[in-house]
Design an enzyme around this catalytic site. Sequence first.
Site, PDB file in Angstrom:
ATOM      1  N   LYS A  16       3.595  -0.648  -2.232  1.00 12.53           N
ATOM      2  CA  LYS A  16       4.593  -1.544  -1.642  1.00 12.53           C
ATOM      3  C   LYS A  16       5.642  -1.838  -2.717  1.00 12.53           C
ATOM      4  O   LYS A  16       5.301  -2.276  -3.816  1.00 12.53           O
ATOM      5  CB  LYS A  16       3.916  -2.839  -1.187  1.00 12.53           C
ATOM      6  N   ASP A 153      -0.352 -15.296   8.185  1.00  9.55           N
ATOM      7  CA  ASP A 153       0.596 -14.586   9.058  1.00  9.55           C
ATOM      8  C   ASP A 153      -0.108 -13.459   9.810  1.00  9.55           C
ATOM      9  O   ASP A 153       0.274 -12.289   9.695  1.00  9.55           O
ATOM     10  CB  ASP A 153       1.746 -14.035   8.206  1.00  9.55           C
TER      11      ASP A 153
END
Length: 203
Positions: A16, A153
Amino acid sequence: QVHAATLKGDEVVVVKVRRPGIDTIVEWDLDIVDRLAARLGRSTAWGRGVGIIDLADGFARALREELDLRVEVRNMMSVEAAATARAAHTRVRVPRANPDLSTSNVLVMERLVGRSLASIRPTEEIGDRGVLAQTVLDCLLQQVMVDGIFHADPHPGNLLLLEDGRLGLLDFGSVGRLDSAMRASLQRLLLAVASVDGEDRKS
C-alpha cells in the site's frame, strides 16, 4: 494505491503506497472544513449544539493519523495480537503486517486471496449470507466488548470473502480503542437491552 507484489523468498504480499503530495491536498481540504465549522459554530444554534468545531478537530486528527501508514501497521498488529491472545476468531483473518519493510509512506502486508464483498452481486451464490453476516457481527462485538480495540470502518469494501470460505478484514487506518471501564459499561447496557430491563421501563 494498493499493488500485489512478491518478496524475495516468494512470499506474496500487498504493498500500500501513499499518493505523492497527498499531505498538501488533505491540508487544503481540512482548511475548508475548519473554516466551515468555525462559521457554523458562530452562526447556527445547531452547530454550537453538536459541537461542530470539536467534531471538525477530531475528524482532522483522525485523517492526519491515517496518512501515516506506520500507524496502520501498529493497528493491524494490535488487532491481530488481541485475536491471537484469545485464540479466536478463526473465521475472520487479519493480514499480517511486515513492520520491517513498512514506512510512513509504504505498508507491506500479507496478501489475502479472495473477493471484496462490495463486488459480489446480490443474486450471486456465495453460501449462507446469514452466517457471513453473523460472523462479521460476532467478530466486531468481540473486538469492541472483549479486546478493546476494533476495526472502525467495516464496510463491504474492507471485507474479503476468502477462497477457503473465511472472511478477511482489511484497511486498519481507522481503529477504535475502549478502556476496561467503557467496555464494562457497554456490556451492562447490552445485557439490559437484551433483557428489556432499563431503569426507566414502564410496567
